[in-house]
Scaffold this active site. Sequence first.
Site, PDB file in Angstrom:
ATOM      1  N   SER A 176      43.305  38.668  31.615  1.00  0.00           N
ATOM      2  CA  SER A 176      42.490  37.895  31.001  1.00  0.00           C
ATOM      3  C   SER A 176      43.033  37.118  29.709  1.00  0.00           C
ATOM      4  O   SER A 176      42.423  35.797  29.162  1.00  0.00           O
ATOM      5  CB  SER A 176      40.990  38.355  30.549  1.00  0.00           C
ATOM      6  N   HIS A 204      38.871  36.850  37.013  1.00  0.00           N
ATOM      7  CA  HIS A 204      39.427  35.568  36.672  1.00  0.00           C
ATOM      8  C   HIS A 204      40.043  34.815  37.955  1.00  0.00           C
ATOM      9  O   HIS A 204      40.544  33.709  37.634  1.00  0.00           O
ATOM     10  CB  HIS A 204      40.278  35.414  35.383  1.00  0.00           C
ATOM     11  N   LYS A 235      31.949  33.459  35.573  1.00  0.00           N
ATOM     12  CA  LYS A 235      33.379  32.497  34.997  1.00  0.00           C
ATOM     13  C   LYS A 235      33.308  31.326  36.187  1.00  0.00           C
ATOM     14  O   LYS A 235      32.603  30.461  36.016  1.00  0.00           O
ATOM     15  CB  LYS A 235      34.406  33.445  35.299  1.00  0.00           C
TER      16      LYS A 235
END
Length: 386
Positions: A176, A204, A235
Amino acid sequence: MMSRADLWSKRLASAATQRRAEGGWRQRPTLDEADPLIDFAGNDYLGLAGDPRLAEAQAEGAKRFGAGARASHLVTGHHAVHERLEQRLAELTGRPRALLFSTGYMANLGVLQALCDRHTRVFQDRLNHASLLDGARLAEAPSRRFHHRDLADLERLLERTPQDAPALVVSDGVFSMDGDTADIAGLADTCQRQGAWLMIDDAHGLGVLGEHGDGCVGRIHDQRQVPILVGTLGKALGSAGAFVAGDAALIDHLVQFARPYIYTTAQPPGVAAATLTALDILEQEPERRDRLHRHIADFRREAARLGLPLTDSTTPIQPVVLGDSARVMRWAERLARAGFRAGAIRPPTVPRGQARLRITLSAAHDATALDALLGALDACRREDAS
């Protein structure tokens, strides 16, 4: 003699003084609908968080099922919309089952706490997310950290592990703060040779990577290679919550023993409805991922031309490593004055001497905003050099 209450006050004041002296004092930006800054700090990689279709689905879900779930999944909080969402997430990732958690942090804590104990040996990439490190601590499992993306170092550690000790290797899929990706195939091969299980947190990567937006693990690496797959919904999918995907035995075990799952009110059903809509959009609008990857390529090409210090990342996370915390804050403030919000990341989130601007790209950005951001970054570079 100092009272106990005074001891607490002294302790808090000392911690605050130290954090400020280190240049790491954190402050929350408060946003409203009139926020003037273009967001290059968040994780809304596909631009779905502001999509009206998700908002409409969430509102309709709240009308049908209520604003809250009312209880945990094991009491009366598991709605049909949760069940549908778990099925869709299992299909997306090519797993037999999936299990919803309220946050990604709780999913990682839940898996590690439920699977590990003081007899388990846990091996983590040195740059893993804090929730993975905390999960091993919660389980009281002996934990070793191998050098970042270093399969040879991992192999050495596994070879020294007693054969009668269960071994679990844990890694982020996309890291990240650096934006680089784990070698999933290499990790899987190493684990299979050494008889270890592999857990990947693809927070992610989900929605961004993979042919179907199924992440850097997804359908390419099946459950035999990656028995434990964690993904988040807040996300690229633009909503909130998380899930664990795997076989029936894993999911049943988590339902029975994962305390962060058992003792928490379920995700609001409207959020689950919004996530189902996000999955529809992910499937029906691949051009969002295409546009995002064009932005990544364009940004990296121009940043290299300008001499900006980027990491080796081909994901939406594009850190500009400046080293010094004070320098990072100066650049962040200059960007804000130019109309851009970027993440100012300092120790202890990253190692000392590696403070950075964490630039994140989104399909919601356009070429004009990208060019303007690069211009503002170049102005920061030139101002520092003068």
